[in-house]
Write a protein that holds these residues in place. Structure first.
Motif, PDB file in Angstrom:
ATOM      1  N   MET A 127       0.828  -1.207   0.000  1.00  0.00           N
ATOM      2  CA  MET A 127       0.000   0.000   0.000  1.00  0.00           C
ATOM      3  C   MET A 127       0.865   1.260   0.000  1.00  0.00           C
ATOM      4  O   MET A 127       0.458   2.299  -0.520  1.00  0.00           O
ATOM      5  N   GLU A 128       2.062   1.154   0.585  1.00  0.00           N
ATOM      6  CA  GLU A 128       2.981   2.296   0.596  1.00  0.00           C
ATOM      7  C   GLU A 128       3.855   2.341  -0.649  1.00  0.00           C
ATOM      8  O   GLU A 128       4.724   3.197  -0.769  1.00  0.00           O
ATOM      9  N   ARG A 129       3.625   1.375  -1.556  1.00  0.00           N
ATOM     10  CA  ARG A 129       4.378   1.288  -2.820  1.00  0.00           C
ATOM     11  C   ARG A 129       5.890   1.139  -2.592  1.00  0.00           C
ATOM     12  O   ARG A 129       6.707   1.729  -3.313  1.00  0.00           O
ATOM     13  N   MET A 130       6.234   0.356  -1.612  1.00  0.00           N
ATOM     14  CA  MET A 130       7.652   0.053  -1.393  1.00  0.00           C
ATOM     15  C   MET A 130       8.160  -0.782  -2.577  1.00  0.00           C
ATOM     16  O   MET A 130       7.469  -1.696  -3.029  1.00  0.00           O
ATOM     17  N   PRO A 131       9.350  -0.501  -3.090  1.00  0.00           N
ATOM     18  CA  PRO A 131       9.905  -1.296  -4.196  1.00  0.00           C
ATOM     19  C   PRO A 131       9.926  -2.783  -3.867  1.00  0.00           C
ATOM     20  O   PRO A 131      10.152  -3.179  -2.715  1.00  0.00           O
ATOM     21  N   ALA A 132       9.705  -3.614  -4.887  1.00  0.00           N
ATOM     22  CA  ALA A 132       9.531  -5.059  -4.689  1.00  0.00           C
ATOM     23  C   ALA A 132      10.716  -5.696  -3.969  1.00  0.00           C
ATOM     24  O   ALA A 132      10.536  -6.511  -3.051  1.00  0.00           O
ATOM     25  N   ALA A 133      11.926  -5.360  -4.374  1.00  0.00           N
ATOM     26  CA  ALA A 133      13.101  -5.983  -3.756  1.00  0.00           C
ATOM     27  C   ALA A 133      13.217  -5.615  -2.281  1.00  0.00           C
ATOM     28  O   ALA A 133      13.511  -6.465  -1.429  1.00  0.00           O
ATOM     29  N   GLN A 134      12.959  -4.362  -1.998  1.00  0.00           N
ATOM     30  CA  GLN A 134      13.015  -3.905  -0.613  1.00  0.00           C
ATOM     31  C   GLN A 134      11.892  -4.541   0.214  1.00  0.00           C
ATOM     32  O   GLN A 134      12.091  -4.922   1.372  1.00  0.00           O
ATOM     33  N   ARG A 135      10.744  -4.704  -0.438  1.00  0.00           N
ATOM     34  CA  ARG A 135       9.598  -5.309   0.243  1.00  0.00           C
ATOM     35  C   ARG A 135       9.887  -6.767   0.587  1.00  0.00           C
ATOM     36  O   ARG A 135       9.603  -7.219   1.691  1.00  0.00           O
ATOM     37  N   ARG A 136      10.460  -7.506  -0.354  1.00  0.00           N
ATOM     38  CA  ARG A 136      10.783  -8.912  -0.097  1.00  0.00           C
ATOM     39  C   ARG A 136      11.785  -9.035   1.047  1.00  0.00           C
ATOM     40  O   ARG A 136      11.664  -9.908   1.909  1.00  0.00           O
ATOM     41  N   ALA A 137      12.767  -8.148   1.061  1.00  0.00           N
ATOM     42  CA  ALA A 137      13.775  -8.181   2.125  1.00  0.00           C
ATOM     43  C   ALA A 137      13.148  -7.901   3.493  1.00  0.00           C
ATOM     44  O   ALA A 137      13.481  -8.544   4.488  1.00  0.00           O
ATOM     45  N   ARG A 138      12.209  -6.946   3.526  1.00  0.00           N
ATOM     46  CA  ARG A 138      11.558  -6.617   4.788  1.00  0.00           C
ATOM     47  C   ARG A 138      10.686  -7.778   5.273  1.00  0.00           C
ATOM     48  O   ARG A 138      10.673  -8.091   6.465  1.00  0.00           O
TER      49      ARG A 138
END
Length: 379
Positions: A127-138
């Motif tokens: 929902m915050e449009r975090m980049p996919a790679a960063q989102r997967r890492a989180r």
């Protein structure tokens, strides 16, 4: 039974320092004169308190005391009628709920049933449009933190209650908010799992160093997880303190009776004689400067032994007859009927397998306690 929780190092403490004990330390979360009314009823009545960065702070009280209403104002779901709430120096009233650096974990967990564990955790990040790679890492970071790596592809209906609770926590933590709000988060778990999960919450909170505020009516839960507790009653704060302070030194009758088991011994102060005379028989040395109307004594602070004939007069000593006994394994609880007719509860640790002189039903017994174990109550 005692309700005192385990001793834990406060996450907010550095090298033994306790910021709440330092008048110069500025709270991270400042609640100033907050009032919330529903009709003519003040659910929260002029509450002021400061919570420091890295604390695990508990709002504890019975149903209807205002603790959940206060939590909802922190989240932005309710608006104060009076007062202000500041987080890290910023006034929260100007920020809508979805933009606040605050995340809330509900008792129901509110997981999306059609999504896997990892997708539930990732939802807010998407929902915050975090980049996919960063989102997967989180998401991977949160899975590891909450020990859910092997369950990442499962849906909520394939998880136990404790596992669903950890998914909800991971989702709340994923956005790395400044403040985590926990609304009765362990209420749906059975006792054994709840106890284990309490320590998990403490571990995660200390590892991340985040500020947690938990609402609960469970005294043991509050005392186990928190650095400090605010005991609430009828929309106001009855006492704020570390777990051992609210248990060992209650400031009023409500706190004494709400936290754990307690005997309230009524009586009168005889200042001239320096005594507090119990209405139930016996007397106690009157603390200097105190004029109590009652004394609070925890059951585990009272010694019990068989009475042997006429008892010598002395402070903090009363006689009675054992009316009931509850054997709980680690301890036995005795209900002793005093000569006045009142009942006193005594908790005795079962340190050895059998007593040389067992105390049985109808035994005539003497109860005694150290003068420092009785807390004078003014009201």
């Amino acid at each position: 039974m005692s309700t005192a929780g385990v001793q834990r190092k406060p996450a907010a403490a550095t090298a033994g320092a306790k910021p709440w004990a330092d008048p110069a330390a500025r709270p991270y979360l400042e609640i100033a004169g907050v009032t919330k009314r529903f009709g003519s009823t003040a659910a929260v009545d002029r509450i002021s308190l400061g919570i420091h960065a890295g604390e695990f702070f508990a709002l504890l009280g019975p149903s209807g005391c205002g603790k959940t209403t206060l939590l909802r104002m922190l989240a932005g779901f309710e608006t104060p009628d009076e007062g202000s709430i500041r987080l890290d120096g910023e006034e929260l009233s100007r920020i809508p709920p979805h933009e606040r650096p605050v995340n809330m974990m509900f008792q129901s967990y509110a997981l999306f049933p059609h999504m896997t564990v990892e997708k539930n955790i990732a939802f807010g990040l998407e929902m915050e449009r975090m980049p996919a790679a960063q989102r997967r890492a989180r998401v991977e970071e949160m899975l590891a933190l909450t020990r859910l790596e092997k369950l990442a592809r499962r849906r909520p209906d394939q998880l136990s209650g404790g596992q669903r609770q950890r998914v909800a926590l991971a989702r709340a933590l994923a956005k790395k908010p400044k403040l985590i709000l926990l609304d009765e988060p362990l209420g749906a778990l059975d006792r054994k799992l709840r106890e284990a999960t309490q320590f998990e919450l403490v571990r995660i909170q200390e590892e991340l160093g985040l500020t947690f505020v938990i609402v609960t009516h469970d005294q043991e839960e509050a005392m186990t997880v928190s650095t400090r507790i605010a005991v609430m009653n009828e929309g106001r704060i009855a006492q704020i303190g570390e777990p051992h302070e609210v248990y060992e030194a209650p400031q009023n009758r409500f706190v004494a009776e709400f936290i754990g088991d307690v005997n309230i011994l009524e009586g009168r102060a005889d200042a001239a004689a320096g005594r507090f005379v119990f209405a139930v028989g016996g007397w106690a040395e009157l603390p200097e400067g105190a004029a109590p109307v009652a004394m609070a004594v925890r059951p585990e602070k009272i010694e019990i032994e068989l009475a042997r004939g006429a008892e010598e007069d002395g402070p903090n000593r009363i006689l009675g007859v054992v009316e009931d006994i509850a054997y709980l394994g680690d301890m036995s609880v005795y209900h002793v009927r005093l000569d006045s007719g009142s009942i006193v509860r005594v908790a005795r640790t079962n340190r050895i397998r059998a007593l040389e002189e067992p105390i049985d039903w109808d035994s005539r017994v003497r109860l005694a306690w150290d003068a420092k174990s009785a807390v004078p109550l003014a009201a």
